[in-house]
Design an enzyme around this catalytic site. Sequence first.
Site, PDB file in Angstrom:
ATOM      1  N   GLY A  16      -2.427   6.343  14.212  1.00 17.35           N
ATOM      2  CA  GLY A  16      -3.165   5.905  15.391  1.00 17.35           C
ATOM      3  C   GLY A  16      -2.286   5.808  16.621  1.00 17.35           C
ATOM      4  CD  GLU A  35       7.367   2.686  12.631  1.00 16.01           C
ATOM      5  OE1 GLU A  35       7.748   1.985  11.674  1.00 16.01           O
ATOM      6  OE2 GLU A  35       6.204   2.620  13.112  1.00 16.01           O
ATOM      7  CB  CYS A  43      -1.259   8.047   6.431  1.00 17.57           C
ATOM      8  SG  CYS A  43      -2.061   9.539   5.794  1.00 17.57           S
ATOM      9  CE  LYS A  51      -4.199   8.268  -1.985  1.00 19.15           C
ATOM     10  NZ  LYS A  51      -5.208   7.496  -1.236  1.00 19.15           N
ATOM     11  CB  ALA A 115       8.369  -3.273  20.068  1.00 20.55           C
ATOM     12  N   GLY A 175      -9.137  -3.910  -8.333  1.00 22.60           N
ATOM     13  CA  GLY A 175     -10.217  -3.008  -8.693  1.00 22.60           C
ATOM     14  C   GLY A 175     -10.694  -2.136  -7.556  1.00 22.60           C
ATOM     15  CE1 TYR A 177      -7.349   3.473  -0.505  1.00 24.36           C
ATOM     16  CE2 TYR A 177      -8.685   1.536  -0.004  1.00 24.36           C
ATOM     17  CZ  TYR A 177      -7.646   2.387   0.305  1.00 24.36           C
ATOM     18  OH  TYR A 177      -6.886   2.160   1.422  1.00 24.36           O
ATOM     19  CB  ILE A 178      -4.911   1.063  -3.664  1.00 24.78           C
ATOM     20  CG1 ILE A 178      -5.083   1.447  -2.191  1.00 24.78           C
ATOM     21  CG2 ILE A 178      -3.441   1.143  -4.059  1.00 24.78           C
ATOM     22  CD1 ILE A 178      -4.358   0.531  -1.218  1.00 24.78           C
ATOM     23  CD  GLU A 181      -6.823   6.545  -4.133  1.00 26.83           C
ATOM     24  OE1 GLU A 181      -7.567   7.262  -3.448  1.00 26.83           O
ATOM     25  OE2 GLU A 181      -5.896   5.854  -3.632  1.00 26.83           O
ATOM     26  CG  HIS A 438     -25.688  29.556  -9.636  1.00 18.68           C
ATOM     27  ND1 HIS A 438     -25.816  28.363 -10.305  1.00 18.68           N
ATOM     28  CD2 HIS A 438     -25.666  30.530 -10.583  1.00 18.68           C
ATOM     29  CE1 HIS A 438     -25.875  28.597 -11.599  1.00 18.68           C
ATOM     30  NE2 HIS A 438     -25.785  29.910 -11.791  1.00 18.68           N
ATOM     31  CD  GLU A 443     -25.780  25.647  -8.353  1.00 20.05           C
ATOM     32  OE1 GLU A 443     -26.825  26.258  -8.086  1.00 20.05           O
ATOM     33  OE2 GLU A 443     -24.935  26.034  -9.189  1.00 20.05           O
TER      34      GLU A 443
END
Length: 458
Positions: A16, A35, A43, A51, A115, A175, A177-178, A181, A438, A443
């Site tokens: 971001g 940074e 990410c 990941k 910073a 429980g 998504y991390i 995964e 197909h 489909e």
Amino acid sequence: MTSYDYELFVIGGGSGGVRAARIAAGLGARVAIAEGFRYGGTCVIRGCVPKKLLVYAAHFAEDFADAKGFGWTLPPAEFSWPQLIEAKDKEIARLSSIYENNLLDSEVTVLHGNARLLDPHTVVVNGLHIRAEHILIATGGTPYLPSIQGIEHAITSNEVFDLPQLPQRVLIVGGGYIAVEFAGILHGLGAQVTLCYRGQHILRGFDDEVAAHLQAEMVKKGITVRLKQDVAQIQKLADSSLSVALLDAQAAPLVVDAVLYATGRVSNTQDLGLAEVGVALNDKGGIKVNAFGQTNLPSVHAVGDVTHHISLTPVAIREGAALANTLFGPAPVSADLSTVPSAVFSQPPIGTVGLTEAQALAQYGEIDIYSSTFRSLRHTLSRRDERTLVKLVVDSASQRVLGAHMVGADAPEIIQGLAIAIHMRATKADFDATVALHPSAAEEFVTLRNKIVRKRQE
């Protein structure tokens, strides 16, 4: 007239912040960014990208096993965790340097250091006081760890990417998504995995049918799922293994080689000087912003995970771009987050966009549900007992498709295309009128016919 060193100063070099900095510079603003770790953010450094690389690696075990059904005879495969991590590290270093070079190419001043705000127009970094007309906070989030005895022996998604060896017995706590995964990753690479979650079902916030389907598939693969249980304490044993006591007094302690906590993330708002300057936080602990990314202080803004809104990289990127255009473009722009697709890179993976069945029922009162489970063509020869789920949620009155959900191979790739249709307010008739491709799993979304009508209980 007030003099500023920069029109925009960005704190945080993740997706971001970098997008906002580059677009603002492209619009003619003088921009600097700081940074404190490595450019690329969660990410790139210790999230989505590494990941996904490990997800690819974990798939090979099943691919080798499935090959026999297609006539292939393979020698016994051997896996090296150190070799995988070394390759991953090289790729992450390459991507991080690209992020930094892109900023430099955009004529953004790039700083390395932490910073913090001194006042609504001043930051300090590496002992330098820098004045800026606008300050953007894009410091992301970090894994949450509870205060229990022995928690110092646990790891999170930050550390798991840098383990020197693959642990053979792993307890994953959480429980979401991390959690699911990493359960798939570590199991696929050869670890014995137990997932422990205090809730009644995994993937809270996802469609209930999707969550139940994935849990069944995880169990079939050999992952142990223990619900309505939580950790009381962790104790390190003499052989460096860990004994984990559960809150359920009747449950025997688990002995594992690693405990991975995936119990949510919190916004990185510490040590930024927010309280001293007066920046307001929301009820989730993130920075409170309006639709245009502005805080209660007109010169201070925030985007991405630090707002604890929708913690997804593409959302942070969209918010960063919108903020830069709002501040330095011809007109204010707010990020349209009405239909945000998401994926869970579990095994099998999930792709979803729009409303869940429960959300749609609460909002619309009466909905049509179309769902189907089937074994994919691949597994007719591999003989693997894995089933795919596809599901559409439709408003009964308008017939607009409100949500699309899939659990199965390539689900994220398929859902991305469906997200366009749902964003354009496509109806079930539009799906039905589309010619099927197909043979494919995709489909199924245009051939669903069996309808179940759900009505909200008043």
